[in-house]
Design a protein around this motif. Sequence first.
Motif, PDB file in Angstrom:
ATOM      1  N   ASP A 159      67.795 113.633  29.875  1.00  0.00           N
ATOM      2  CA  ASP A 159      68.949 113.042  29.202  1.00  0.00           C
ATOM      3  C   ASP A 159      69.593 112.061  30.163  1.00  0.00           C
ATOM      4  O   ASP A 159      70.325 112.451  31.072  1.00  0.00           O
ATOM      5  N   ASN A 160      69.303 110.760  29.961  1.00  0.00           N
ATOM      6  CA  ASN A 160      69.723 109.744  30.916  1.00  0.00           C
ATOM      7  C   ASN A 160      69.084 110.080  32.260  1.00  0.00           C
ATOM      8  O   ASN A 160      67.874 110.107  32.364  1.00  0.00           O
ATOM      9  N   SER A 161      69.841 110.400  33.292  1.00  0.00           N
ATOM     10  CA  SER A 161      69.246 110.744  34.580  1.00  0.00           C
ATOM     11  C   SER A 161      69.386 112.230  34.881  1.00  0.00           C
ATOM     12  O   SER A 161      69.281 112.649  36.032  1.00  0.00           O
ATOM     13  N   ASP A 162      69.617 113.037  33.849  1.00  0.00           N
ATOM     14  CA  ASP A 162      69.737 114.489  34.026  1.00  0.00           C
ATOM     15  C   ASP A 162      68.541 115.204  33.423  1.00  0.00           C
ATOM     16  O   ASP A 162      68.225 115.023  32.246  1.00  0.00           O
ATOM     17  N   LEU A 163      67.862 115.995  34.236  1.00  0.00           N
ATOM     18  CA  LEU A 163      66.788 116.840  33.751  1.00  0.00           C
ATOM     19  C   LEU A 163      67.422 118.154  33.316  1.00  0.00           C
ATOM     20  O   LEU A 163      68.071 118.826  34.116  1.00  0.00           O
ATOM     21  N   LYS A 164      67.244 118.522  32.042  1.00  0.00           N
ATOM     22  CA  LYS A 164      67.879 119.709  31.496  1.00  0.00           C
ATOM     23  C   LYS A 164      66.824 120.702  31.012  1.00  0.00           C
ATOM     24  O   LYS A 164      65.861 120.308  30.342  1.00  0.00           O
ATOM     25  N   ASN A 205      59.237 114.215  39.906  1.00  0.00           N
ATOM     26  CA  ASN A 205      59.258 113.067  40.822  1.00  0.00           C
ATOM     27  C   ASN A 205      59.115 113.503  42.275  1.00  0.00           C
ATOM     28  O   ASN A 205      59.754 112.950  43.178  1.00  0.00           O
ATOM     29  N   GLY A 206      58.289 114.522  42.497  1.00  0.00           N
ATOM     30  CA  GLY A 206      57.998 114.972  43.849  1.00  0.00           C
ATOM     31  C   GLY A 206      59.062 115.841  44.489  1.00  0.00           C
ATOM     32  O   GLY A 206      58.932 116.216  45.658  1.00  0.00           O
ATOM     33  N   SER A 235      70.772 122.051  34.712  1.00  0.00           N
ATOM     34  CA  SER A 235      70.401 120.649  34.872  1.00  0.00           C
ATOM     35  C   SER A 235      70.532 120.198  36.318  1.00  0.00           C
ATOM     36  O   SER A 235      71.224 120.828  37.118  1.00  0.00           O
ATOM     37  N   ARG A 236      69.837 119.115  36.629  1.00  0.00           N
ATOM     38  CA  ARG A 236      70.004 118.438  37.917  1.00  0.00           C
ATOM     39  C   ARG A 236      69.777 116.959  37.713  1.00  0.00           C
ATOM     40  O   ARG A 236      69.052 116.531  36.820  1.00  0.00           O
ATOM     41  N   ASN A 237      70.431 116.151  38.540  1.00  0.00           N
ATOM     42  CA  ASN A 237      70.330 114.709  38.435  1.00  0.00           C
ATOM     43  C   ASN A 237      69.018 114.235  39.038  1.00  0.00           C
ATOM     44  O   ASN A 237      68.662 114.631  40.152  1.00  0.00           O
ATOM     45  N   VAL A 238      68.297 113.400  38.304  1.00  0.00           N
ATOM     46  CA  VAL A 238      67.002 112.909  38.762  1.00  0.00           C
ATOM     47  C   VAL A 238      66.901 111.405  38.504  1.00  0.00           C
ATOM     48  O   VAL A 238      66.362 110.974  37.488  1.00  0.00           O
TER      49      VAL A 238
END
Length: 261
Positions: A159-164, A205-206, A235-238
């Motif tokens: 979700d945008n730059s958040d992996l949920k 992304n590694g 979630s975390r920002n990716v």
Amino acid sequence: MAKFSKLSAMILVALAAGSTGANAAVYSISGATVTGLNTQYAENTPGVLTVDASASLASILAGSAAAPGGNVELNKYAGTPVTTLTGTLNGNAVTLSSLTLADWTANSNALADAYISSAWTAAYGTSIGALLPTARTLFFSTNAYQRVSDPNISYVLLDNSDLKVGLAGFLDASTFLGSLVAGYPGAPAVPKDAQASEVVKVTYNGVTTYMYGFNATASNVASADGSFSGNYEVSRNVPEPGVLSLLGLGLAGAYLRRRNA
């Protein structure tokens, strides 16, 4: 006022796109496959989850926080080898894994200490402090860590730059948490409606992180024994790789300009 270089402008555009532009859409995991021991729970009857090995993995993972639907359990009780759920999010590879004892004990029990401390604070509203070593010993000696090592995945989204990730669990996890502290000398009773999720290991992304949470919403689905009544969206920002690359170029350009000034 200093003038922006073309590279600086490109970086600003990329950052803006990462937050409000091209990547504003929500992407679900695609091409998902599971390797290893797993159990699929499907919502074949509205509100009721049953084991269904023939269910489509894509349909099971098609949920969201508003309607998590079914889930796939990765492995069982920290068994080996690990079970992995792999796929892509907006073209980038993502892997979700079950945990083993080694995950909990690595780096001087870093994950175990972080999870125990967070669960204690969430349940009791205080820091565990000097009680942590005793709690950690029980966490391992009673095999409590196994209970939170086989995550049930309901959905995986970018979700945008958040992996949920949606983790299916108990909306009221007080009984579950009580079993984790059973036998703890002087441990206070776990308050009703306390919440805690299982833990999932995620590589995107590694970068690998362990994701879990202590705040659930009603899933409006459950199995016959009442499991999966809560949805824990963690979630975390990716940031997208392209944005990071442009940012790196910008920093390099700024360094070279200062060096050549």
